[in-house]
Design a protein around this motif. Structure first.
Motif, PDB file in Angstrom:
ATOM      1  N   ASN A  41      49.821  40.643  83.450  1.00 47.40           N
ATOM      2  CA  ASN A  41      50.582  39.422  83.742  1.00 47.40           C
ATOM      3  C   ASN A  41      49.997  38.224  82.987  1.00 47.40           C
ATOM      4  O   ASN A  41      49.222  37.446  83.500  1.00 47.40           O
ATOM      5  N   LYS A  42      50.395  38.102  81.684  1.00 48.68           N
ATOM      6  CA  LYS A  42      49.749  37.103  80.831  1.00 48.68           C
ATOM      7  C   LYS A  42      50.037  35.673  81.260  1.00 48.68           C
ATOM      8  O   LYS A  42      49.224  34.784  81.052  1.00 48.68           O
ATOM      9  N   GLU A  43      51.212  35.427  81.884  1.00 43.42           N
ATOM     10  CA  GLU A  43      51.571  34.061  82.281  1.00 43.42           C
ATOM     11  C   GLU A  43      50.547  33.470  83.243  1.00 43.42           C
ATOM     12  O   GLU A  43      50.344  32.251  83.282  1.00 43.42           O
TER      13      GLU A  43
ATOM     14  N   VAL B 152      45.460  44.594  79.854  1.00 41.10           N
ATOM     15  CA  VAL B 152      46.419  45.688  79.680  1.00 41.10           C
ATOM     16  C   VAL B 152      47.303  45.432  78.463  1.00 41.10           C
ATOM     17  O   VAL B 152      47.760  46.359  77.809  1.00 41.10           O
ATOM     18  N   ASP B 153      47.531  44.165  78.151  1.00 40.16           N
ATOM     19  CA  ASP B 153      48.302  43.798  76.969  1.00 40.16           C
ATOM     20  C   ASP B 153      47.718  44.562  75.765  1.00 40.16           C
ATOM     21  O   ASP B 153      46.497  44.588  75.584  1.00 40.16           O
ATOM     22  N   SER B 154      48.577  45.207  74.965  1.00 42.92           N
ATOM     23  CA  SER B 154      48.073  46.134  73.939  1.00 42.92           C
ATOM     24  C   SER B 154      47.148  45.444  72.933  1.00 42.92           C
ATOM     25  O   SER B 154      46.122  46.012  72.539  1.00 42.92           O
ATOM     26  N   GLU B 155      47.505  44.209  72.536  1.00 39.17           N
ATOM     27  CA  GLU B 155      46.664  43.492  71.553  1.00 39.17           C
ATOM     28  C   GLU B 155      45.296  43.194  72.144  1.00 39.17           C
ATOM     29  O   GLU B 155      44.267  43.337  71.486  1.00 39.17           O
ATOM     30  N   HIS B 156      45.301  42.758  73.390  1.00 40.26           N
ATOM     31  CA  HIS B 156      44.042  42.341  74.021  1.00 40.26           C
ATOM     32  C   HIS B 156      43.188  43.540  74.384  1.00 40.26           C
ATOM     33  O   HIS B 156      41.964  43.471  74.336  1.00 40.26           O
TER      34      HIS B 156
ATOM     35  N   VAL C 280      57.530  33.584  71.248  1.00 36.56           N
ATOM     36  CA  VAL C 280      56.868  32.898  72.360  1.00 36.56           C
ATOM     37  C   VAL C 280      55.813  33.845  72.950  1.00 36.56           C
ATOM     38  O   VAL C 280      54.718  33.430  73.325  1.00 36.56           O
ATOM     39  N   ASN C 281      56.141  35.135  72.997  1.00 38.09           N
ATOM     40  CA  ASN C 281      55.173  36.111  73.513  1.00 38.09           C
ATOM     41  C   ASN C 281      53.853  36.017  72.751  1.00 38.09           C
ATOM     42  O   ASN C 281      52.775  36.055  73.346  1.00 38.09           O
ATOM     43  N   LYS C 282      53.933  35.863  71.425  1.00 39.71           N
ATOM     44  CA  LYS C 282      52.696  35.791  70.634  1.00 39.71           C
ATOM     45  C   LYS C 282      51.972  34.483  70.928  1.00 39.71           C
ATOM     46  O   LYS C 282      50.740  34.446  70.956  1.00 39.71           O
TER      47      LYS C 282
ATOM     48  N   LEU D 241      51.973  32.962  73.842  1.00 40.44           N
ATOM     49  CA  LEU D 241      51.301  33.219  75.128  1.00 40.44           C
ATOM     50  C   LEU D 241      50.053  34.062  74.895  1.00 40.44           C
ATOM     51  O   LEU D 241      49.000  33.828  75.499  1.00 40.44           O
ATOM     52  N   GLU D 242      50.157  35.037  73.980  1.00 38.50           N
ATOM     53  CA  GLU D 242      49.026  35.943  73.737  1.00 38.50           C
ATOM     54  C   GLU D 242      47.859  35.256  73.036  1.00 38.50           C
ATOM     55  O   GLU D 242      46.704  35.648  73.226  1.00 38.50           O
ATOM     56  N   VAL D 243      48.147  34.243  72.214  1.00 41.34           N
ATOM     57  CA  VAL D 243      47.064  33.485  71.583  1.00 41.34           C
ATOM     58  C   VAL D 243      46.236  32.800  72.683  1.00 41.34           C
ATOM     59  O   VAL D 243      45.000  32.871  72.685  1.00 41.34           O
TER      60      VAL D 243
HETATM   61 MN    MN Z   1      51.306  42.292  73.710  1.00 40.89          MN
END
Ligand code: MN
Length: 386
Positions: free
Chosen positions: A126-128, A151-155, A218-220, A222-224
Motif C-alpha cells: 500500500n504505497k499511498e 512488496v512493490d516489485s521495484e522496491h 503517477v504510479n512512478k 508515488l514510487e519515487v
Molecule cells: Mn511498482
C-alpha cells in the motif's frame, strides 16, 4: 508458523498472497482477512482459509457476508466486522506476526500505523500510506522495532540489491518503469484515450487503480517518494529509467560505480513471497527468464512533458510533506473519476495541478489528523469543481 492479517485480500496482491499461503501451509496461517466490499470473493476466501476475523469495510456488504456465512461462522468462531473500526481492531490483535498491507489508497494509513504500534512487521504493498505518512511511519517503525518489507516489485528489487551492501556506499537508486500502455505517445495523442486503453498494460496484470496510475506515470511518482522513505535516500538520488520490457525490476548504483540489478519476469509472486519470508529466498515453481528469447533490453528517458506524474510528485514532496497528501488525494479522486467516465485521461494531471494550488497552513510535517483533514479538504474542493 507465521500468522497473518491481510488487508485487501480480494485485490490483486491479496489473492496472490493467499495463493502463496495455500502452497506453504506449513509456514503460514491466516488470522484475519479484510476487503472493501467484494462479498462473493470474500465468502470464498473465508470458507477456504477460515480466519477468526473478517472485515468488509462497506457496511451493507458486511451484513450480506454475515448472512451468507451463518452456516459456518458460529461453529468456527468467525467474527465479522466493518468500517475503519473493524480494520483497526484486526490490526491491533495480539495473536499475529505480520500485517500484509495490500489495500489501495490512504484508507491504509490508520490500520498500518496501528499494526506498527502493536509491534507487527509489515509487508507493504500500500504505497499511498508511505507517500502521505512516511515521515510518521518510518520513525515509528524504528521506535517499535518493526520491519517494513516492500512488496512493490521495484522496491523489492532495490531491497534485494541492497542486501549485504554498505548503505553508505549507495550513490543512486535507479527505479525502472515500463512506461505503461501509452509509452511513446505525445500529449495530443492522449486527448481521447479511453478507460480500456489505459487499462491495457503491456506487461503487468494489476488492479484498476494502479494500472491507470501506471498509464499516467503517477504510479512512478508515488514510487519515487516510496523509495525515498523505504531506503532513506535523498529524493534527487532516485532516478527513473524507462525500461519497456519490465525484466529489470530496479537497480542500485554504488559510489564505486558498480550497479546491481534484480531481474525476473513481471510476476508479483516473487516480491510477495520475498516479503512474507522477511527477505529470504524460497523456491518458486513459476516460469523462469529465457535470456535467449529476450534478445534485448531497452532504456529510455521519461517524457516529463507528456507524462507529468513523476514531476508533480517530486515537486509536491519538495514543497513540504503536506503536499504529498494533496498530490496523492487529488490523484485518488481523479483516478476514480476517470474510471467512472466523469473526466478524460489528461484531466487527471489538471486535477492534481489544481489541487496543488490550495494553500495549507500546516507545518511541513503534518500530524496524522492533519493528513486526514487535508485529504477531506482536497476531496471537497475537487468534487465541488468537477
Ligand atoms: Mn511498482
Amino acid at each position: 508458523m507465521k500468522n497473518l492479517v491481510i488487508l485487501g485480500s480480494t485485490g490483486s496482491i491479496g489473492t496472490q498472497t493467499l495463493e502463496i499461503v495455500k502452497d506453504k501451509k506449513e509456514d503460514f496461517s491466516v488470522l484475519a482477512l479484510a476487503a472493501y466490499s467484494n462479498v462473493d470473493l470474500m465468502e470464498k476466501q473465508v470458507r477456504e482459509f477460515l480466519p477468526k476475523f473478517v472485515v468488509l469495510y462497506d457496511k451493507d456488504a458486511a451484513k450480506e457476508l454475515e448472512m451468507r456465512l451463518s452456516d459456518i461462522s458460529a461453529s468456527n468462531n468467525i467474527m465479522i466486522l466493518t468500517g475503519m473500526d473493524g480494520l483497526i481492531h484486526i490490526a491491533s490483535l495480539k495473536e499475529y506476526d505480520m500485517l500484509v498491507a495490500a489495500m489501495v489508497g490512504m484508507i491504509g494509513i490508520l490500520p498500518t500505523i496501528t499494526a506498527v504500534k502493536a509491534g507487527k512487521d509489515i509487508a507493504l504493498a500500500n504505497k499511498e500510506t508511505l507517500v502521505t505518512a512516511g515521515h510518521i511511519i518510518i520513525p515509528l517503525a524504528k521506535e517499535y522495532n518493526v520491519n517494513i518489507y516492500p512488496v512493490d516489485s521495484e522496491h523489492s528489487a532495490i531491497f534485494q540489491c541492497l542486501k549485504a551492501q554498505n548503505s553508505a556506499m549507495v550513490d543512486k537508486i535507479l527505479l525502472t518503469a515500463s512506461g505503461g500502455p501509452f509509452l511513446g505517445r505525445k500529449y495530443d495523442d492522449l486527448k481521447d484515450v479511453s478507460l480500456n486503453d489505459a487499462l491495457n498494460h503491456p506487461n503487468w496484470s494489476m488492479g484498476k487503480k494502479i494500472t491507470i496510475d501506471s498509464a499516467s506515470l503517477v504510479n512512478k511518482g508515488l514510487e519515487v517518494i516510496e523509495a525515498k522513505w523505504l531506503f532513506n535516500v535523498d529524493i534527487d538520488d532516485v532516478e527513473v529509467i524507462i525500461h519497456p520490457q519490465s525484466i529489470i525490476h530496479s537497480m542500485v548504483q554504488f559510489k564505486d560505480n558498480a550497479v546491481l540489478a534484480q531481474l525476473g519476469l513481471p510476476d508479483m509472486k516473487l516480491p510477495i513471497q520475498y516479503a512474507l519470508y522477511e527477505g529470504s529466498r524460497r523456491p518458486m515453481p513459476e516460469r523462469k527468464i529465457d535470456f535467449f528469447s529476450l534478445s534485448k533490453l531497452d532504456f529510455l528517458k521519461p517524457d516529463h512533458d507528456t507524462f507529468r506524474g513523476i514531476k508533480l510528485a517530486v515537486d509536491s514532496y519538495n514543497r513540504g510533506y503536506v503536499y504529498t497528501t494533496v498530490f496523492n488525494a487529488a490523484n485518488e479522486i481523479a483516478n476514480r473519476y476517470f474510471q467512472e467516465g466523469r473526466i478524460k485521461f489528461l484531466q487527471i494531471y489538471d486535477i492534481i495541478d489544481d489541487a496543488l494550488t490550495l494553500d495549507f497552513d500546516y507545518c511541513s510535517t503534518p500530524t496524522l489528523d492533519e493528513i486526514l483533514n487535508v485529504e477531506k479538504e482536497v476531496d471537497g474542493y475537487i468534487s465541488s469543481k468537477y
